[in-house]
Design a protein around this motif. Structure first.
Motif, PDB file in Angstrom:
ATOM      1  N   LEU A 108      -4.815   0.429   6.175  1.00 12.26           N
ATOM      2  CA  LEU A 108      -4.617   1.847   6.356  1.00 12.26           C
ATOM      3  C   LEU A 108      -5.003   2.374   7.836  1.00 12.26           C
ATOM      4  CD1 LEU A 108      -6.843   2.741   3.126  1.00 12.26           C
ATOM      5  CD2 LEU A 108      -4.232   2.944   3.147  1.00 12.26           C
ATOM      6  N   ALA A 109      -5.669   1.726   8.564  1.00 11.77           N
ATOM      7  CA  ALA A 109      -5.932   2.287   9.999  1.00 11.77           C
ATOM      8  C   ALA A 109      -4.431   2.030  10.578  1.00 11.77           C
ATOM      9  CB  ALA A 109      -6.959   1.570  10.501  1.00 11.77           C
ATOM     10  N   ILE A 110      -3.812   1.127  10.561  1.00 16.96           N
ATOM     11  CA  ILE A 110      -2.570   0.688  11.008  1.00 16.96           C
ATOM     12  C   ILE A 110      -1.564   1.841  10.748  1.00 16.96           C
ATOM     13  CG2 ILE A 110      -0.909  -0.856  11.346  1.00 16.96           C
ATOM     14  CD1 ILE A 110      -3.061  -2.969  11.570  1.00 16.96           C
ATOM     15  N   LEU A 111      -1.472   1.928   9.479  1.00 19.92           N
ATOM     16  CA  LEU A 111      -0.605   3.033   8.734  1.00 19.92           C
ATOM     17  C   LEU A 111      -0.949   4.518   9.196  1.00 19.92           C
ATOM     18  CD1 LEU A 111      -0.373   1.206   5.270  1.00 19.92           C
ATOM     19  CD2 LEU A 111       1.155   1.321   6.696  1.00 19.92           C
ATOM     20  N   LYS A 130     -12.333  10.169   0.707  1.00 19.35           N
ATOM     21  CA  LYS A 130     -11.289  10.093   1.640  1.00 19.35           C
ATOM     22  C   LYS A 130     -10.125   9.676   0.716  1.00 19.35           C
ATOM     23  CE  LYS A 130      -9.800   8.436   6.148  1.00 19.35           C
ATOM     24  NZ  LYS A 130     -10.003   7.507   7.202  1.00 19.35           N
ATOM     25  N   LEU A 131      -9.055  10.881   0.427  1.00 20.39           N
ATOM     26  CA  LEU A 131      -7.857  10.662  -0.062  1.00 20.39           C
ATOM     27  C   LEU A 131      -6.592  10.251   0.780  1.00 20.39           C
ATOM     28  CD1 LEU A 131      -8.340  13.262  -2.522  1.00 20.39           C
ATOM     29  CD2 LEU A 131      -9.014  11.071  -2.848  1.00 20.39           C
ATOM     30  N   HIS A 132      -5.857   9.389   0.379  1.00 19.55           N
ATOM     31  CA  HIS A 132      -4.767   8.722   1.205  1.00 19.55           C
ATOM     32  C   HIS A 132      -3.462   9.135   0.520  1.00 19.55           C
ATOM     33  CE1 HIS A 132      -8.255   6.098   1.995  1.00 19.55           C
ATOM     34  NE2 HIS A 132      -7.839   6.264   3.395  1.00 19.55           N
ATOM     35  N   TYR A 133      -2.499   9.770   1.341  1.00 20.77           N
ATOM     36  CA  TYR A 133      -1.297  10.145   1.019  1.00 20.77           C
ATOM     37  C   TYR A 133      -0.317   9.506   1.927  1.00 20.77           C
ATOM     38  CZ  TYR A 133      -3.695  14.001  -1.425  1.00 20.77           C
ATOM     39  OH  TYR A 133      -4.591  14.463  -2.197  1.00 20.77           O
ATOM     40  N   LEU A 134       0.975   9.219   1.242  1.00 21.55           N
ATOM     41  CA  LEU A 134       2.165   8.792   1.921  1.00 21.55           C
ATOM     42  C   LEU A 134       2.758   9.842   2.876  1.00 21.55           C
ATOM     43  CD1 LEU A 134       4.437   6.694   2.567  1.00 21.55           C
ATOM     44  CD2 LEU A 134       5.546   7.505   0.346  1.00 21.55           C
ATOM     45  N   ASN A 135       3.017   9.732   3.972  1.00 24.45           N
ATOM     46  CA  ASN A 135       3.743  10.522   4.707  1.00 24.45           C
ATOM     47  C   ASN A 135       5.395   9.943   5.164  1.00 24.45           C
ATOM     48  OD1 ASN A 135       4.981  12.402   6.593  1.00 24.45           O
ATOM     49  ND2 ASN A 135       3.634  11.692   8.371  1.00 24.45           N
ATOM     50  N   ALA A 152       0.642   4.981  12.549  1.00 25.95           N
ATOM     51  CA  ALA A 152       1.851   4.847  12.584  1.00 25.95           C
ATOM     52  C   ALA A 152       2.262   6.239  12.013  1.00 25.95           C
ATOM     53  CB  ALA A 152       2.554   3.657  11.921  1.00 25.95           C
ATOM     54  N   ASN A 153       1.454   6.974  11.489  1.00 29.44           N
ATOM     55  CA  ASN A 153       1.821   8.159  10.785  1.00 29.44           C
ATOM     56  C   ASN A 153       2.292   8.088   9.643  1.00 29.44           C
ATOM     57  OD1 ASN A 153       1.384  11.076  10.792  1.00 29.44           O
ATOM     58  ND2 ASN A 153       3.511  11.579  11.899  1.00 29.44           N
ATOM     59  N   LEU A 154       2.240   6.830   8.929  1.00 28.41           N
ATOM     60  CA  LEU A 154       2.807   6.706   7.510  1.00 28.41           C
ATOM     61  C   LEU A 154       2.130   7.114   6.480  1.00 28.41           C
ATOM     62  CD1 LEU A 154       4.597   3.187   8.367  1.00 28.41           C
ATOM     63  CD2 LEU A 154       5.753   5.293   7.733  1.00 28.41           C
ATOM     64  N   VAL A 155       0.544   7.286   6.440  1.00 30.47           N
ATOM     65  CA  VAL A 155      -0.254   7.538   5.615  1.00 30.47           C
ATOM     66  C   VAL A 155      -1.068   8.678   6.366  1.00 30.47           C
ATOM     67  CG1 VAL A 155      -2.473   6.804   4.604  1.00 30.47           C
ATOM     68  CG2 VAL A 155      -0.596   5.312   4.668  1.00 30.47           C
ATOM     69  N   VAL A 156      -1.431   9.646   5.870  1.00 33.94           N
ATOM     70  CA  VAL A 156      -2.377  10.721   6.025  1.00 33.94           C
ATOM     71  C   VAL A 156      -3.527  10.914   5.248  1.00 33.94           C
ATOM     72  CG1 VAL A 156      -2.394  13.204   6.237  1.00 33.94           C
ATOM     73  CG2 VAL A 156      -0.252  12.059   6.781  1.00 33.94           C
ATOM     74  N   SER A 157      -4.689  10.916   5.907  1.00 33.58           N
ATOM     75  CA  SER A 157      -5.964  10.842   5.080  1.00 33.58           C
ATOM     76  C   SER A 157      -6.601  12.477   5.036  1.00 33.58           C
ATOM     77  CB  SER A 157      -6.958  10.285   5.656  1.00 33.58           C
ATOM     78  OG  SER A 157      -6.445   8.733   5.506  1.00 33.58           O
ATOM     79  N   VAL A 158      -7.257  12.780   3.818  1.00 29.71           N
ATOM     80  CA  VAL A 158      -7.625  14.218   3.720  1.00 29.71           C
ATOM     81  C   VAL A 158      -9.120  14.007   3.204  1.00 29.71           C
ATOM     82  CG1 VAL A 158      -7.518  16.415   2.323  1.00 29.71           C
ATOM     83  CG2 VAL A 158      -5.716  15.301   3.354  1.00 29.71           C
ATOM     84  N   LEU A 167       0.869  -1.293   0.057  1.00 28.81           N
ATOM     85  CA  LEU A 167      -0.079  -0.031   0.185  1.00 28.81           C
ATOM     86  C   LEU A 167       0.775   1.270  -0.003  1.00 28.81           C
ATOM     87  CD1 LEU A 167      -3.007  -0.919   2.576  1.00 28.81           C
ATOM     88  CD2 LEU A 167      -3.163  -0.478   0.217  1.00 28.81           C
ATOM     89  N   LEU A 168       1.795   1.268   0.938  1.00 28.47           N
ATOM     90  CA  LEU A 168       2.808   2.360   0.883  1.00 28.47           C
ATOM     91  C   LEU A 168       3.507   2.566  -0.591  1.00 28.47           C
ATOM     92  CD1 LEU A 168       4.280   1.961   4.252  1.00 28.47           C
ATOM     93  CD2 LEU A 168       2.682   3.723   3.694  1.00 28.47           C
ATOM     94  N   ASP A 169       3.926   1.600  -1.076  1.00 31.20           N
ATOM     95  CA  ASP A 169       4.585   1.625  -2.512  1.00 31.20           C
ATOM     96  C   ASP A 169       3.531   2.273  -3.480  1.00 31.20           C
ATOM     97  OD1 ASP A 169       6.894   0.581  -1.653  1.00 31.20           O
ATOM     98  OD2 ASP A 169       6.351  -1.511  -2.257  1.00 31.20           O
ATOM     99  N   ARG A 170       2.334   1.815  -3.303  1.00 32.22           N
ATOM    100  CA  ARG A 170       1.122   2.382  -4.222  1.00 32.22           C
ATOM    101  C   ARG A 170       1.056   3.835  -3.976  1.00 32.22           C
ATOM    102  NH1 ARG A 170      -3.732  -0.974  -5.485  1.00 32.22           N
ATOM    103  NH2 ARG A 170      -3.858   0.666  -6.879  1.00 32.22           N
TER     104      ARG A 170
END
Length: 105
Positions: free
Chosen positions: A46-49, A64-69, A52-58, A16-19
């Motif tokens: 995604l909830a786990i990510l 709901k859009l997901h971004y890599l942090n 861990a602050n690895l994904v931020v949602s807006v 997921l992070l790679d994507r």
């Protein structure tokens, strides 16, 4: 940092992070495409990510859009990889200086 390591331990979450690295701002439906996981499984990952602050949602409207942090990964690199790399780079620098001193002297 423990939450980051736990999140990165799972290959599905790394995928997921790679994507998100390739293209940020993906919805849940977009992330579910091409993955052999149920929508519920992707949501849990995604909830786990996010925890861990690895994904931020807006939220954008109903989406709901997901971004890599990348910040937590960079912190790991600085703390765990960087300190070992500094020693190696210092050794290479010393070796170079010694070799250059022998050929110039």
């Amino acid at each position: 940092m423990d939450a980051v390591f736990r999140a990165l331990a799972d290959p599905s979450r790394r995928k997921l992070l790679d994507r998100l690295h390739v293209r940020g701002g993906q919805s849940l439906n977009e992330l579910c495409e091409e993955l052999d996981m149920t929508r519920q499984a992707v949501t849990k990952h995604l909830a786990i990510l996010e925890e861990a602050n690895l994904v931020v949602s807006v939220r954008r409207g109903r989406e709901k859009l997901h971004y890599l942090n990348p910040v937590p990964i960079n912190e790991i690199a600085e703390r765990w990889i960087g300190k070992f790399e500094r020693h190696r780079l210092r050794a290479l620098s010393d070796l170079k200086k010694n070799l250059e001193g022998k050929t110039n002297g």
